[in-house]
Design a protein around this motif. Structure first.
Motif, PDB file in Angstrom:
ATOM      1  N   HIS A  68       0.931  -0.983  -0.035  1.00  0.00           N
ATOM      2  CA  HIS A  68       0.002  -0.059   0.047  1.00  0.00           C
ATOM      3  C   HIS A  68       0.886   1.361   0.040  1.00  0.00           C
ATOM      4  O   HIS A  68       1.934   1.441   0.974  1.00  0.00           O
ATOM      5  CB  HIS A  68      -0.835  -0.050   1.196  1.00  0.00           C
ATOM      6  CG  HIS A  68      -1.543  -1.366   1.571  1.00  0.00           C
ATOM      7  ND1 HIS A  68      -2.880  -1.494   1.311  1.00  0.00           N
ATOM      8  CD2 HIS A  68      -1.109  -2.303   2.010  1.00  0.00           C
ATOM      9  CE1 HIS A  68      -3.289  -2.734   1.520  1.00  0.00           C
ATOM     10  NE2 HIS A  68      -2.292  -3.245   2.221  1.00  0.00           N
ATOM     11  N   LEU A  70       0.661   5.361  -0.242  1.00  0.00           N
ATOM     12  CA  LEU A  70      -0.356   6.500  -0.277  1.00  0.00           C
ATOM     13  C   LEU A  70       0.375   7.692   0.002  1.00  0.00           C
ATOM     14  O   LEU A  70       1.185   7.958   0.859  1.00  0.00           O
ATOM     15  CB  LEU A  70      -1.328   6.334   0.925  1.00  0.00           C
ATOM     16  CG  LEU A  70      -2.686   5.320   1.015  1.00  0.00           C
ATOM     17  CD1 LEU A  70      -2.105   4.071   0.713  1.00  0.00           C
ATOM     18  CD2 LEU A  70      -3.308   5.616   2.034  1.00  0.00           C
ATOM     19  N   ALA A  73      -2.598  13.279  -1.088  1.00  0.00           N
ATOM     20  CA  ALA A  73      -4.203  13.349  -1.387  1.00  0.00           C
ATOM     21  C   ALA A  73      -4.862  12.099  -0.664  1.00  0.00           C
ATOM     22  O   ALA A  73      -5.838  12.338   0.102  1.00  0.00           O
ATOM     23  CB  ALA A  73      -4.310  13.358  -2.552  1.00  0.00           C
ATOM     24  N   GLN A  74      -4.367  10.876  -0.826  1.00  0.00           N
ATOM     25  CA  GLN A  74      -5.118   9.760  -0.202  1.00  0.00           C
ATOM     26  C   GLN A  74      -4.944   9.713   1.157  1.00  0.00           C
ATOM     27  O   GLN A  74      -6.048   9.153   1.556  1.00  0.00           O
ATOM     28  CB  GLN A  74      -4.388   8.384  -0.708  1.00  0.00           C
ATOM     29  CG  GLN A  74      -4.659   8.248  -2.157  1.00  0.00           C
ATOM     30  CD  GLN A  74      -3.826   6.986  -2.585  1.00  0.00           C
ATOM     31  OE1 GLN A  74      -2.618   7.035  -2.877  1.00  0.00           O
ATOM     32  NE2 GLN A  74      -4.456   5.671  -2.951  1.00  0.00           N
ATOM     33  N   GLN A  75      -3.875  10.153   1.800  1.00  0.00           N
ATOM     34  CA  GLN A  75      -3.750  10.155   3.222  1.00  0.00           C
ATOM     35  C   GLN A  75      -4.719  11.079   3.724  1.00  0.00           C
ATOM     36  O   GLN A  75      -5.491  10.964   4.801  1.00  0.00           O
ATOM     37  CB  GLN A  75      -2.224  10.501   3.759  1.00  0.00           C
ATOM     38  CG  GLN A  75      -1.349   9.540   3.430  1.00  0.00           C
ATOM     39  CD  GLN A  75       0.084   9.553   3.964  1.00  0.00           C
ATOM     40  OE1 GLN A  75       0.248  10.162   5.054  1.00  0.00           O
ATOM     41  NE2 GLN A  75       1.001   9.874   3.082  1.00  0.00           N
ATOM     42  N   ARG A  76      -4.687  12.386   3.260  1.00  0.00           N
ATOM     43  CA  ARG A  76      -5.683  13.378   3.673  1.00  0.00           C
ATOM     44  C   ARG A  76      -7.077  12.890   3.768  1.00  0.00           C
ATOM     45  O   ARG A  76      -8.018  12.934   4.502  1.00  0.00           O
ATOM     46  CB  ARG A  76      -5.636  14.643   2.650  1.00  0.00           C
ATOM     47  CG  ARG A  76      -6.472  15.815   3.259  1.00  0.00           C
ATOM     48  CD  ARG A  76      -6.478  16.935   2.263  1.00  0.00           C
ATOM     49  NE  ARG A  76      -7.340  18.059   2.729  1.00  0.00           N
ATOM     50  CZ  ARG A  76      -7.330  18.898   3.896  1.00  0.00           C
ATOM     51  NH1 ARG A  76      -6.217  18.689   4.446  1.00  0.00           N
ATOM     52  NH2 ARG A  76      -8.069  19.722   4.448  1.00  0.00           N
ATOM     53  N   GLU A  77      -7.768  12.169   2.456  1.00  0.00           N
ATOM     54  CA  GLU A  77      -8.788  11.704   2.666  1.00  0.00           C
ATOM     55  C   GLU A  77      -9.196  10.476   3.535  1.00  0.00           C
ATOM     56  O   GLU A  77     -10.023  10.527   4.409  1.00  0.00           O
ATOM     57  CB  GLU A  77      -9.018  11.068   0.953  1.00  0.00           C
ATOM     58  CG  GLU A  77     -10.393  10.275   0.868  1.00  0.00           C
ATOM     59  CD  GLU A  77     -10.586   9.091   1.744  1.00  0.00           C
ATOM     60  OE1 GLU A  77     -11.863   8.589   2.086  1.00  0.00           O
ATOM     61  OE2 GLU A  77      -9.865   8.142   1.660  1.00  0.00           O
ATOM     62  N   PHE A  78      -8.142   9.743   3.788  1.00  0.00           N
ATOM     63  CA  PHE A  78      -8.296   8.676   4.756  1.00  0.00           C
ATOM     64  C   PHE A  78      -8.626   9.378   6.217  1.00  0.00           C
ATOM     65  O   PHE A  78      -9.414   9.059   7.168  1.00  0.00           O
ATOM     66  CB  PHE A  78      -7.157   7.756   4.811  1.00  0.00           C
ATOM     67  CG  PHE A  78      -7.061   6.633   5.804  1.00  0.00           C
ATOM     68  CD1 PHE A  78      -8.264   5.993   6.377  1.00  0.00           C
ATOM     69  CD2 PHE A  78      -6.072   6.866   6.773  1.00  0.00           C
ATOM     70  CE1 PHE A  78      -8.029   4.979   7.195  1.00  0.00           C
ATOM     71  CE2 PHE A  78      -5.968   5.890   7.884  1.00  0.00           C
ATOM     72  CZ  PHE A  78      -7.048   5.043   8.066  1.00  0.00           C
ATOM     73  N   TYR A 434      -9.215   2.431   2.465  1.00  0.00           N
ATOM     74  CA  TYR A 434      -9.769   2.753   1.333  1.00  0.00           C
ATOM     75  C   TYR A 434     -11.198   3.084   1.098  1.00  0.00           C
ATOM     76  O   TYR A 434     -11.666   2.518   1.755  1.00  0.00           O
ATOM     77  CB  TYR A 434      -9.374   1.857  -0.045  1.00  0.00           C
ATOM     78  CG  TYR A 434      -7.882   1.668  -0.002  1.00  0.00           C
ATOM     79  CD1 TYR A 434      -7.017   2.350  -0.633  1.00  0.00           C
ATOM     80  CD2 TYR A 434      -7.338   0.291   0.514  1.00  0.00           C
ATOM     81  CE1 TYR A 434      -5.738   1.891  -0.802  1.00  0.00           C
ATOM     82  CE2 TYR A 434      -5.989  -0.005   0.379  1.00  0.00           C
ATOM     83  CZ  TYR A 434      -5.140   0.917  -0.154  1.00  0.00           C
ATOM     84  OH  TYR A 434      -4.018   0.476  -0.254  1.00  0.00           O
ATOM     85  N   ASP A 438     -13.333   2.548  -3.910  1.00  0.00           N
ATOM     86  CA  ASP A 438     -11.919   2.311  -4.470  1.00  0.00           C
ATOM     87  C   ASP A 438     -11.684   0.843  -4.395  1.00  0.00           C
ATOM     88  O   ASP A 438     -10.664   0.414  -5.225  1.00  0.00           O
ATOM     89  CB  ASP A 438     -11.048   3.107  -3.646  1.00  0.00           C
ATOM     90  CG  ASP A 438     -11.062   4.729  -4.226  1.00  0.00           C
ATOM     91  OD1 ASP A 438     -11.983   4.904  -5.009  1.00  0.00           O
ATOM     92  OD2 ASP A 438     -10.450   5.331  -3.617  1.00  0.00           O
ATOM     93  N   SER A 441      -6.173  -2.737  -2.559  1.00  0.00           N
ATOM     94  CA  SER A 441      -4.806  -2.301  -2.960  1.00  0.00           C
ATOM     95  C   SER A 441      -4.302  -3.335  -4.010  1.00  0.00           C
ATOM     96  O   SER A 441      -5.088  -4.434  -4.290  1.00  0.00           O
ATOM     97  CB  SER A 441      -3.766  -2.306  -1.928  1.00  0.00           C
ATOM     98  OG  SER A 441      -3.682  -3.717  -1.401  1.00  0.00           O
TER      99      SER A 441
END
Length: 442
Positions: A68, A70, A73-78, A434, A438, A441
């Motif tokens: 995985h 990240l 942007a992906q971390q912020r979303e999570f 995720y 989405d 992974s």
């Protein structure tokens, strides 16, 4: 089957490290039959992220290893999703800032790994960093995960069969092994070796500033001699490991495995630009007399060049200054943990959070006189060294009030995160890493 998280935070391109960790993950699958989730949380810029992503993309597919990677942007979303779903009374945006701040935060980057491991439903997290190498023996890399998986999470009495020395109290056999750690060889784990070369006395004075002021001169000087050095140049020959209550000087946050019943209870200090703030959980586990294992599969520490000159030098050295200032708020907590001992554990031998939270809150109004004196001594020492260190002293003087205020604010924000932590960990386990749309992974 153990489902574990081999975890790497990075803020620089480190494709070789990613390849090395994938090999360690494959070793864990082949040797222990574990399911390993290699989690790389990457806060680099786009160009550096692409280099790391290329390394991930070229890793050989290994059954049992799930990778995985990240970015920001992906971390912020999570983390925003977790903060919102946690039901915490605190503003989700504030919690997001504590998890993913704009700047270097050693505690925050590990906290992100903790919640990532929870989202992946792992039972333990195995922490590494992006500026290390493995030792080798007969051409084979010496993987710390070997010692870690022998013991982490098991009842101590059962884990004792897999170590070379037991110092376990017979009354503690039912305690779960919450921490397994080795140390390091190579450079100091705080990059102040140049100061020692320039002036050993100034080095001694600066390191002494981080020792507990209440200690005797003899004990403070002994701590200076121990600090930041790891195990020196002691190479790996054969496995040696000890089970019992670990010595805090023999555990290292970049070579450690932690059980989920530890890291889902207590987060690390989310302080910006502060060395050492990622050790709070280790102190809690050691001082509460939790069961642990110390082994000799030490990693080799080295430093990347960007912290040696220019802005990189100033920024890194200020992180050391902030380490010194943070101790005004951390030492009283660590001392209170020591005094509480095993009373910090509940009937399941897990950390009680409320007493620790109270300890942290008790530091908010600490007398700043100690930190005022500390900054006086820091400036004096840097000016004595001259050159770029004299320029660093000017920066410290200019930011003096800000540095004092930030140290207190960091303690206050740690309390906020402690309050929100258990619900956030629970939300991470429920929500997953995720968004539902989405999928999984690679």
């Amino acid at each position: 089957m153990q489902r574990v998280c081999l975890a790497l935070p990075t803020m620089r391109p480190c494709p070789e490290t990613i390849v090395d960790l994938a090999e360690e993950a494959a070793y864990a699958v082949a040797t222990f039959g574990a399911e390993v989730h290699l989690l790389v949380l990457d806060t680099t810029d786009d160009a550096s992220f692409a280099k790391n992503a290329d390394a991930v993309a070229t890793l050989p597919a290994t059954p049992g290893v799930h990778v995985h990677h990240l970015g920001n942007a992906q971390q912020r979303e999570f983390f925003l999703r977790i903060a919102e779903r946690s039901g915490s009374a605190h503003d989700p945006e504030l919690l997001l800032d504590l998890m993913l701040p704009q700047g270097v935060a050693y505690g925050s980057c590990v906290n992100r790994l903790f919640l990532g491991a929870a989202a992946l439903e792992c039972t333990s997290v195995h922490l590494r960093n992006d500026d290390f190498e493995y030792q080798t023996q007969d051409g084979q890399k010496v993987y710390p995960i070997h010692s870690e998986l022998l013991s982490i999470g098991k009842p101590a009495g059962q884990a004792a069969a897999g170590v070379t020395v037991s110092e376990l109290d017979p009354a503690d056999t039912e305690k779960p092994v919450m921490v397994v750690s080795g140390s390091f060889l190579g450079e100091l784990n705080v990059d102040i070796g140049e100061i020692r070369e320039l002036d050993p006395q100034v080095y001694h004075d600066l390191v002494r500033l981080w020792t507990p002021p209440a200690w005797s001169d003899e004990d403070r000087d002994a701590m200076v001699d121990l600090s930041f050095k790891g195990v020196g140049a002691e190479p790996f020959v054969t496995d040696e490991s000890v089970i019992g209550v670990p010595d805090i000087w023999k555990v290292y946050m970049c070579n450690v495995a932690l059980d989920h019943r530890a890291y889902e209870k207590l987060p690390l200090l989310p302080a910006l630009d502060t060395l050492g703030c990622d050790y709070a959980l280790l102190h809690a586990l050691v001082h509460s007399k939790s069961a642990g294992v110390v082994h000799n599969r030490h990693i080799v520490n080295y430093y990347t060049p960007e912290r040696k000159t220019g802005a990189g030098f100033v920024n890194y050295q200020l992180r050391y200054v902030k380490l010194l200032l943070s101790m005004l708020y951390l030492y009283p907590v660590y001392g209170a943990m020591w005094d509480a001992g095993s009373d910090l554990l509940d009937e399941r031998y897990e950390l009680k959070v409320e007493p620790i939270l109270a300890m942290v809150r008790d530091t908010f109004d600490a007398d700043r006189a100690g930190n005022e004196h500390c900054l006086d001594e820091v400036e004096r020492s840097y000016r004595k060294l001259g050159g770029k260190y004299a320029e660093l002293a000017d920066v410290v003087a200019e930011r003096r009030q800000r540095l004092l205020d930030e140290a207190q604010k960091d303690a206050e924000l740690w309390a906020v995160l402690i309050e929100a932590w258990a619900p956030m960990a629970a939300a991470a386990r429920t929500e997953g890493l995720y968004p539902a749309a989405d999928g999984a992974s690679r």
